[in-house]
Design an enzyme around this catalytic site. Structure first.
Site, PDB file in Angstrom:
ATOM      1  N   ASP A  93      34.684  24.161  64.451  1.00 50.60           N
ATOM      2  CA  ASP A  93      34.854  22.752  64.818  1.00 50.60           C
ATOM      3  C   ASP A  93      35.555  21.978  63.710  1.00 50.60           C
ATOM      4  O   ASP A  93      34.961  21.712  62.664  1.00 50.60           O
ATOM      5  CB  ASP A  93      33.480  22.135  65.106  1.00 50.60           C
ATOM      6  CG  ASP A  93      33.560  20.682  65.522  1.00 50.60           C
ATOM      7  OD1 ASP A  93      34.640  20.247  65.968  1.00 50.60           O
ATOM      8  OD2 ASP A  93      32.541  19.973  65.406  1.00 50.60           O
ATOM      9  N   ASP A 289      41.087  18.301  66.768  1.00 45.90           N
ATOM     10  CA  ASP A 289      39.674  18.667  66.845  1.00 45.90           C
ATOM     11  C   ASP A 289      39.472  19.882  67.744  1.00 45.90           C
ATOM     12  O   ASP A 289      39.493  19.774  68.968  1.00 45.90           O
ATOM     13  CB  ASP A 289      38.875  17.467  67.373  1.00 45.90           C
ATOM     14  CG  ASP A 289      37.393  17.755  67.524  1.00 45.90           C
ATOM     15  OD1 ASP A 289      36.940  18.825  67.070  1.00 45.90           O
ATOM     16  OD2 ASP A 289      36.680  16.905  68.092  1.00 45.90           O
TER      17      ASP A 289
END
Length: 501
Positions: A93, A289
């Site tokens: 992440d 992201d």
């Protein structure tokens, strides 16, 4: 980040059929064009790509294909934690900064981190709580020895959040048990004093401060066995693997080291400029992201983009719920009309003054294939562009077309066409430039900030005003209470007389 199971309507041909799908997401936690020469003007370039420093580029065979996952459920890497090592699959992440793992039984976890079994675990005696738009987790902070089997041959002592309670965080069937936040310390929880994993890795091992991601999700077939329906990719730690991309790498500056924030200067749908003030594209930030599934856009930008995509694909009609991500559309297997859908182009600020480059995103990326639908005879898709209240998020469906380099040492992010991206015979994903773009710095959104000394002055002034108003008020209240007490004594006497009667 949690899944929310819903009954979805499937659009097939000219009719609508009910079916059950899986509404999946990974998380949880945008006015006229720019002044200057037209963006369509290409400039000459002496070289396609600047030379890399030794050790930053080369072959990283042991790290290639070290990511796994499922479409819409994130990409994970195998990691070991503790002594003796406990193996866990950890979600990659780039939109958060905590290394957190499940540390208690949970219905969606097949295994979890057992701190009591690790001789090298150290308790920091501090708790941490992380809320998302949908979901949350809380846990206890500690440190332990961590390594990545299909990564650099090193072991580091890193901060770990042991998740003891969570709500709508873990995903049923996703096969990952934790999250590896690769962003900067500024957004770490509970505060920026907690050193993120990648910072610890670089500091303790002197591995170059760079990593790169190749996400190959769309390239894997769905509607087959669970193994074949998996997605894959590569996380290269410490450099760039030239075998994972084609063409040239183009870099955009990291605007601020918290999220991986970048600046978008223009958006086009099939070559048609949305003609919005570029600040709208970055309101209140634009980030890269990997932990978010969709391309998420600020409200005004989303509405303009959907309007343009609808117009470009008007040869077929789709239900409104499809554009909101609430319904699926389906075609007979192998007959998806990719050609009716437009490409989306995002122009990013370049490293050279007044120059930008663009990344071109195919419908094979922003139409996300969905498995587990009622019939395996159809190819079904979800519209993977959605509205955001927190700025533009270039999520996994965007990254799946590109090899993305997070060059933290030089404070920049690179994009090149991925060697594994899906395309048809007519169009491919592209990274092209340079283009002339003026005043790009003005496109960044600046969050209003008031100087601390100004705030203190305002506070003192407000306190003085309150005191001036409160003093006479207090005197009036005191006077009123005294009078009331006197009246109360007389009233009691009168009541006594009444009772005697």
């Amino acid at each position: 980040m949690a899944p929310a199971l819903r009954w979805l309507l499937l659009w097939v041909g000219s009719g609508m059929l009910p079916a059950q799908g899986t509404h999946l997401g990974i998380r949880l936690p945008l006015r006229s064009g720019l002044a200057g020469p037209p963006l369509g003007l290409r400039l000459p370039r002496e070289t396609d790509e600047e030379p890399e420093e030794p050790g930053r580029r080369g072959s990283f065979v042991e790290m290639v294909d070290n990511l796994r996952g499922k479409s819409g459920q994130g990409y994970y890497v195998e990691m070991t934690v503790g002594s003796p090592p406990q193996t866990l699959n950890i979600l990659v992440d780039t939109g958060s900064s905590n290394f957190a793992v499940g540390a208690a039984p949970h219905p969606f976890l097949h295994r979890y981190y057992q701190r009591q079994l690790s001789s090298t675990y150290r308790d920091l005696r501090k708790s941490v709580y992380v809320p998302y738009t949908q979901g949350k987790w809380e846990g206890e902070l500690g440190t332990d020895l961590v390594s990545i089997p299909h990564g650099p041959n090193v072991t580091v002592r890193a901060n770990i959040a042991a998740i003891t309670e969570s709500d709508k965080f873990f995903i049923n069937g996703s096969n990952w048990e934790g999250i590896l936040g690769l962003a900067y310390a500024e957004i770490a929880r509970p505060d920026d004093s907690l050193e993120p994993f990648f910072d610890s890795l670089v500091k303790q091992t002197h591995i170059p401060n760079i990593f790169s991601l190749q996400l190959c999700g769309a390239g894997f077939p769905l509607n087959q066995t669970e193994a074949l329906a998996s997605v894959g990719g590569s996380m290269i730690i410490g450099g760039i693997d030239h075998s994972l991309y084609t063409g040239s790498l183009w870099y955009t500056p990291i605007r601020r080291e918290w999220y991986y924030e970048v600046i978008i200067v223009r958006v086009e749908i099939n070559g048609q400029d949305l003609k919005m003030d570029c600040k709208e594209y970055n309101y209140d930030k634009s980030i890269v992201d990997s932990g978010t599934t969709n391309l998420r856009l600020p409200k005004k930008v989303f509405e303009a983009a959907v309007k343009s995509i609808k117009a470009a694909s008007s040869t077929e009609k789709f239900p409104d719920g499809f554009w909101l991500g609430e319904q699926l559309v389906c075609w007979q297997a192998g007959t998806t009309p990719w050609n009716i859908f437009p490409v989306i182009s995002l122009y990013l600020m370049g490293e050279v003054t007044n120059q930008s480059f663009r990344i071109t995103i195919l419908p094979q990326q922003y139409l996300r294939p969905v498995e587990d639908v009622a019939t395996s005879q159809d190819d079904c898709y979800k519209f993977a562009v959605s509205q955001s209240s927190t700025g533009t998020v270039m999520g996994a469906v965007i990254m799946e077309g590109f090899y993305v380099v997070f060059d933290r040492a030089r404070k920049r992010i690179g994009f090149a066409v991925s060697a594994c991206h899906v395309h048809d015979e007519f169009r491919t994903a592209a990274v092209e430039g340079p283009f002339v773009t003026a005043d790009m710095e003005d496109c960044g959104y600046n969050i209003p900030q008031t100087d601390e000394s100004t705030l203190m002055t305002i506070a003192y002034v407000m306190a003085a005003i309150c005191a001036l108003f409160m003093l006479p008020l207090c005197l009036m209240v005191c006077q009123w209470r005294c009078l009331r007490c006197l009246r109360h004594q007389h009233d009691d006497f009168a009541d006594d007389i009444s009772l005697l009667k």
